[in-house]
Design an enzyme around this catalytic site. Structure first.
Site, PDB file in Angstrom:
ATOM      1  N   CYS A 298      -9.343  -4.531   3.369  1.00 26.37           N
ATOM      2  CA  CYS A 298      -9.387  -5.976   3.605  1.00 26.37           C
ATOM      3  C   CYS A 298     -10.392  -6.414   4.674  1.00 26.37           C
ATOM      4  O   CYS A 298     -11.204  -7.329   4.422  1.00 26.37           O
ATOM      5  CB  CYS A 298      -8.002  -6.496   3.985  1.00 26.37           C
ATOM      6  SG  CYS A 298      -6.617  -5.612   3.280  1.00 26.37           S
TER       7      CYS A 298
ATOM      8  N   ARG B  42      -4.383   7.385   4.750  1.00 23.45           N
ATOM      9  CA  ARG B  42      -3.137   7.092   5.466  1.00 23.45           C
ATOM     10  C   ARG B  42      -2.563   8.392   6.030  1.00 23.45           C
ATOM     11  O   ARG B  42      -2.559   9.429   5.351  1.00 23.45           O
ATOM     12  CB  ARG B  42      -2.108   6.459   4.519  1.00 23.45           C
ATOM     13  CG  ARG B  42      -2.616   5.227   3.762  1.00 23.45           C
ATOM     14  CD  ARG B  42      -2.482   3.954   4.544  1.00 23.45           C
ATOM     15  NE  ARG B  42      -3.083   2.822   3.830  1.00 23.45           N
ATOM     16  CZ  ARG B  42      -2.447   2.087   2.922  1.00 23.45           C
ATOM     17  NH1 ARG B  42      -1.202   2.379   2.598  1.00 23.45           N
ATOM     18  NH2 ARG B  42      -3.063   1.069   2.349  1.00 23.45           N
TER      19      ARG B  42
ATOM     20  N   GLN C  77      -7.819   2.594  -3.806  1.00 16.29           N
ATOM     21  CA  GLN C  77      -7.147   1.355  -4.177  1.00 16.29           C
ATOM     22  C   GLN C  77      -8.062   0.522  -5.072  1.00 16.29           C
ATOM     23  O   GLN C  77      -9.250   0.391  -4.787  1.00 16.29           O
ATOM     24  CB  GLN C  77      -6.787   0.537  -2.943  1.00 16.29           C
ATOM     25  CG  GLN C  77      -5.593   1.059  -2.170  1.00 16.29           C
ATOM     26  CD  GLN C  77      -5.210   0.107  -1.048  1.00 16.29           C
ATOM     27  OE1 GLN C  77      -6.066  -0.370  -0.323  1.00 16.29           O
ATOM     28  NE2 GLN C  77      -3.924  -0.156  -0.900  1.00 16.29           N
TER      29      GLN C  77
ATOM     30  N   ASP D 171      -8.801  -2.518  -5.212  1.00 16.13           N
ATOM     31  CA  ASP D 171      -8.645  -3.684  -4.361  1.00 16.13           C
ATOM     32  C   ASP D 171      -9.482  -4.852  -4.851  1.00 16.13           C
ATOM     33  O   ASP D 171     -10.568  -4.670  -5.404  1.00 16.13           O
ATOM     34  CB  ASP D 171      -9.099  -3.342  -2.944  1.00 16.13           C
ATOM     35  CG  ASP D 171      -7.961  -3.421  -1.952  1.00 16.13           C
ATOM     36  OD1 ASP D 171      -6.975  -4.099  -2.249  1.00 16.13           O
ATOM     37  OD2 ASP D 171      -8.069  -2.801  -0.882  1.00 16.13           O
TER      38      ASP D 171
ATOM     39  N   HIS E 211     -10.230  -9.115  -3.362  1.00 10.85           N
ATOM     40  CA  HIS E 211      -9.879 -10.231  -2.491  1.00 10.85           C
ATOM     41  C   HIS E 211     -10.564 -11.482  -3.006  1.00 10.85           C
ATOM     42  O   HIS E 211     -11.741 -11.453  -3.361  1.00 10.85           O
ATOM     43  CB  HIS E 211     -10.289  -9.941  -1.048  1.00 10.85           C
ATOM     44  CG  HIS E 211      -9.560  -8.777  -0.458  1.00 10.85           C
ATOM     45  ND1 HIS E 211     -10.064  -7.495  -0.473  1.00 10.85           N
ATOM     46  CD2 HIS E 211      -8.331  -8.692   0.110  1.00 10.85           C
ATOM     47  CE1 HIS E 211      -9.184  -6.671   0.082  1.00 10.85           C
ATOM     48  NE2 HIS E 211      -8.131  -7.369   0.446  1.00 10.85           N
TER      49      HIS E 211
ATOM     50  N   LYS F 128       4.152 -13.563  -1.785  1.00 10.04           N
ATOM     51  CA  LYS F 128       3.530 -12.584  -2.672  1.00 10.04           C
ATOM     52  C   LYS F 128       4.285 -12.486  -3.991  1.00 10.04           C
ATOM     53  O   LYS F 128       5.451 -12.872  -4.102  1.00 10.04           O
ATOM     54  CB  LYS F 128       3.469 -11.210  -2.011  1.00 10.04           C
ATOM     55  CG  LYS F 128       4.827 -10.594  -1.709  1.00 10.04           C
ATOM     56  CD  LYS F 128       4.688  -9.181  -1.164  1.00 10.04           C
ATOM     57  CE  LYS F 128       6.052  -8.557  -0.886  1.00 10.04           C
ATOM     58  NZ  LYS F 128       5.953  -7.125  -0.531  1.00 10.04           N
TER      59      LYS F 128
ATOM     60  N   HIS G 151      -5.010 -11.182  -1.439  1.00  7.00           N
ATOM     61  CA  HIS G 151      -5.111  -9.737  -1.668  1.00  7.00           C
ATOM     62  C   HIS G 151      -4.545  -9.455  -3.054  1.00  7.00           C
ATOM     63  O   HIS G 151      -3.501 -10.005  -3.414  1.00  7.00           O
ATOM     64  CB  HIS G 151      -4.288  -8.944  -0.649  1.00  7.00           C
ATOM     65  CG  HIS G 151      -4.627  -9.217   0.771  1.00  7.00           C
ATOM     66  ND1 HIS G 151      -5.368  -8.355   1.546  1.00  7.00           N
ATOM     67  CD2 HIS G 151      -4.315 -10.263   1.581  1.00  7.00           C
ATOM     68  CE1 HIS G 151      -5.488  -8.851   2.769  1.00  7.00           C
ATOM     69  NE2 HIS G 151      -4.845 -10.003   2.807  1.00  7.00           N
TER      70      HIS G 151
END
Length: 643
Positions: free
Chosen positions: A335, A364, A382, A384, A386, A466, A512
């Site tokens: 992000c 992680r 991911q 991902d 945005h 969310k 997100h």
């Protein structure tokens, strides 16, 4: 004297205080026998609970979700009772309910063996047959500590010492076994009809690797034997579909302990599938109006402080790496990188929405005990994206995201979804007004798509509401993959702006969004969903050409070349083995189509086609086969963007 109001609105009046069991008996003996607990004014209680004033009451039976949880919680106590009966020196610690069952942690001087589990389960059944009543007792913390210490239950005493001293404790007694618990529990052990102990594993006391290792006995419990048998059958099917075993059989991936564990190595066949998944993902995103980004794997520690990760996510991040006068950290999320791209120049309201997507690898810090094949790893990619938009664009963007998400998931073979909308928690950033507007926009988008959803009141992240979408696989298991999260926090932290139509500076809304979640985990889900029997478009090897004798080698090579020229992933087997052996081996490899060639096929310029399910398609020429396979070679999508 109490008036008890039942869920259907009917009322029962009593001239004296009554227990939940008394009310059930007054309604009918069948209900009295079935009652496991009660819900009095919204609070779960034992059937022995006494109602002295007017109250609402719902009787809980095995048919209710709360009833099944009470059965499982009580079965955990039954397990502890049996262990203490057979192994008096074992100490009990905690025994919570988990999905589909329960566990209990024990401290014991030697490991529990499989034959121990058999003995424990037999003892549990004997305790059930004895139909031992359960009774609730209340004790002050100091007295409870002394009680458990006197019994040699030092772990229980430690648990109580951490509870506020002004809080009275409830204990449950069944015969000579007493356990600390808030309850409620079933009235007697005879209510526990169907259970099975499944395995023993290690577990650190209080989940801390610095503490001593305990032994965790897992079990499952259900309302009746049929439900138990169905679950055990699903469990066996899940074992058959285990992605770790199938991944090894099909040579798709490995997790190399020599590299530290939790890091995935994609083998050639797995890498082919990953490339197919990624190419499909990129194509769908380009069609949906996204631009693609690539961002670094590390960043200055200052960036993670600005984003808040260094403060609120530090336990999941690896330690900083020092380089001259800077400290760098591996990224746990993508992000902030996308935010920096946004801030690279001043944006106008005319630029919005901006839709940026990335297959971004993140890292992680996971405890070794939490790692599990592809499902829980330390490094993963991911999918991902945005979206940066104006407040008035939220609903439209959510509609587009839902359309893309469902289109992608359906293309992979998932049709059954469970959707949750999570709303504002007590502690949240952003005004109540913007939360309300954003939540209404999410709700409207879901309703316009005709999607059923549940409200998770207060379950949103602190930075925005969310939508979570769970998929169900071929054997009914739920997997959390897709999520859509609104963020009012990062735009504030990074002082993000755009020039509005009136030339004022406004904050953009940040969304997100992930469709697959983690590429590694989604790949594991795919393996288990299909049990390795992938549709043609996903299969790492789509066609295998098998020769009967070495006389067909040249013809087989020519066929392979033609297949590959047509874009099919084709293998060839020229080994000096019997054709039956080759067919069996490639069938076990789940290759969709086997093309068998002998002298006759070479002479007639044909192939004998056999499917992995054993279906014989007979002989045909290669061009005919390629045309016949064409519909299976591409994912089936019905992707139409909302205006």
């Amino acid at each position: 004297m109490p008036v008890v109001t039942l869920p259907d609105g009917n009322q029962r009046s009593f001239d004296h205080p009554v227990s939940v069991a008394d009310v059930a008996l007054a309604i009918g003996p069948g209900l009295a026998k079935a009652a496991l607990a009660g819900c009095v004014d919204g609070r779960l209680v034992d059937t022995s609970y006494v109602i002295a004033v007017d109250a609402s009451l719902a009787l809980i039976t095995e048919r209710d979700p709360q009833g099944l949880e009470i059965i499982r919680h009580s079965t955990a106590h039954l397990l502890a009772h049996a262990v203490k009966s057979l192994f008096p020196t074992a100490q009990v610690t905690i025994g919570p309910v988990i999905e589909d069952g329960f566990y209990y942690d024990f401290a014991f001087e030697r490991p529990f063996h499989p034959e121990d589990l058999e003995r424990i389960e037999a003892k549990m059944k004997a305790l059930v047959k004895a139909d031992i009543p359960l009774s609730r007792e209340v004790m002050e913390p100091a007295a409870a500590v002394a009680f458990f210490q006197a019994q040699g239950e030092h772990y229980k005493a430690k648990i109580i010492e951490d509870i506020p001293r002004d809080q009275a404790l409830s204990l449950y007694r069944q015969d000579d076994f007493v356990d600390l618990c808030r309850g409620p529990h079933v009235p007697s052990t005879g209510k526990l009809k169907a259970f099975k102990l499944t395995k023993v594993a290690g577990a650190y006391w209080r989940g801390d690797s610095q503490n001593e290792m305990l032994q965790r006995i897992y079990g499952t419990a259900w309302a009746n034997k049929q439900q138990l048998d169905d679950y055990l059958q699903r469990l066996a099917e899940a074992e058959r579909r285990d992605h770790r075993r199938i991944g090894t059989e099909l040579n798709l991936f490995s997790v190399q302990e020599a590299a530290g564990g939790g890091l995935v190595f994609w083998h050639p066949h797995g890498a082919r599938m990953r490339r197919v998944i990624e190419q499909f993902w990129y194509t769908m995103h380009e069609r949906a109006g996204y631009e693609l980004l690539y961002t670094p794997h590390i960043a200055n520690l200052a960036l993670w402080k600005t984003s808040g990760h260094a403060d609120f996510y530090a336990e999941s991040m690896y330690e900083p790496m020092e380089d001259e006068h800077q400290s760098f950290q591996l990224k746990p999320m993508n992000c902030p990188f996308h935010v920096l791209v946004y801030k690279d120049r001043l944006r106008s309201y005319r630029d919005l929405p901006l839709r940026w997507a990335e297959m971004g690898t993140v890292y992680r810090r996971e405890m070794s005990g939490a790692l599990h094949g592809l499902m829980r790893v330390r490094g993963f990619t991911q999918d991902d994206a945005h979206i940066f938009c104006r407040e008035d664009q939220i609903e439209g963007e959510i509609l587009r995201i839902l359309e893309l998400t469902l289109g992608v998931l359906r293309a992979f073979g998932f049709e059954d979804f469970d959707i949750n909308l999570s709303t504002r928690p007590d502690k949240a950033v952003g005004s109540a007004a913007i939360w309300e507007h954003a939540t209404q926009a999410l709700t409207a988008a879901l309703e316009k798509k005709g999607l059923a959803f549940a409200i998770d009141a207060g379950g949103g992240a602190f930075y925005g509401p969310k939508i979570d979408i769970k998929i169900r696989d071929a054997i009914g298991r739920q997997w959390q993959c897709s999520t859509v999260q609104l963020d009012f926090n990062l735009p504030e932290r990074f002082d993000m702006e755009y020039v509005a139509e009136d030339n004022s500076r406004q904050r953009p809304i940040m969304i997100h969004r992930a469709l697959l979640g983690s590429l590694e985990r989604f790949f594991g889900v795919l393996i288990e969903h299909y049990a390795g029997v992938f549709p043609l478009w996903l299969a790492p090897v789509q066609v295998a050409v098998l020769t009967i004798t070495d006389r067909q080698d040249a013809y087989a090579r020519a066929l392979q070349a033609r297949l590959q020229k047509q874009g099919l992933r084709a293998a060839i087997d020229l080994r000096n083995e019997k054709i039956g052996f080759k067919i069996r081996e490639h069938t076990l490899q789940r290759i969709p189509y086997l093309l068998i060639v002998g002298d006759r096929e070479e002479e007639t310029h044909t192939v004998a086609v056999r499917t992995r399910s054993g279906e014989d398609w007979g002989s045909m020429n290669l061009d005919e086969l390629i045309v016949r396979l064409e519909p299976e070679r591409v994912p089936q999508t019905h992707f139409v963007l909302e205006d």
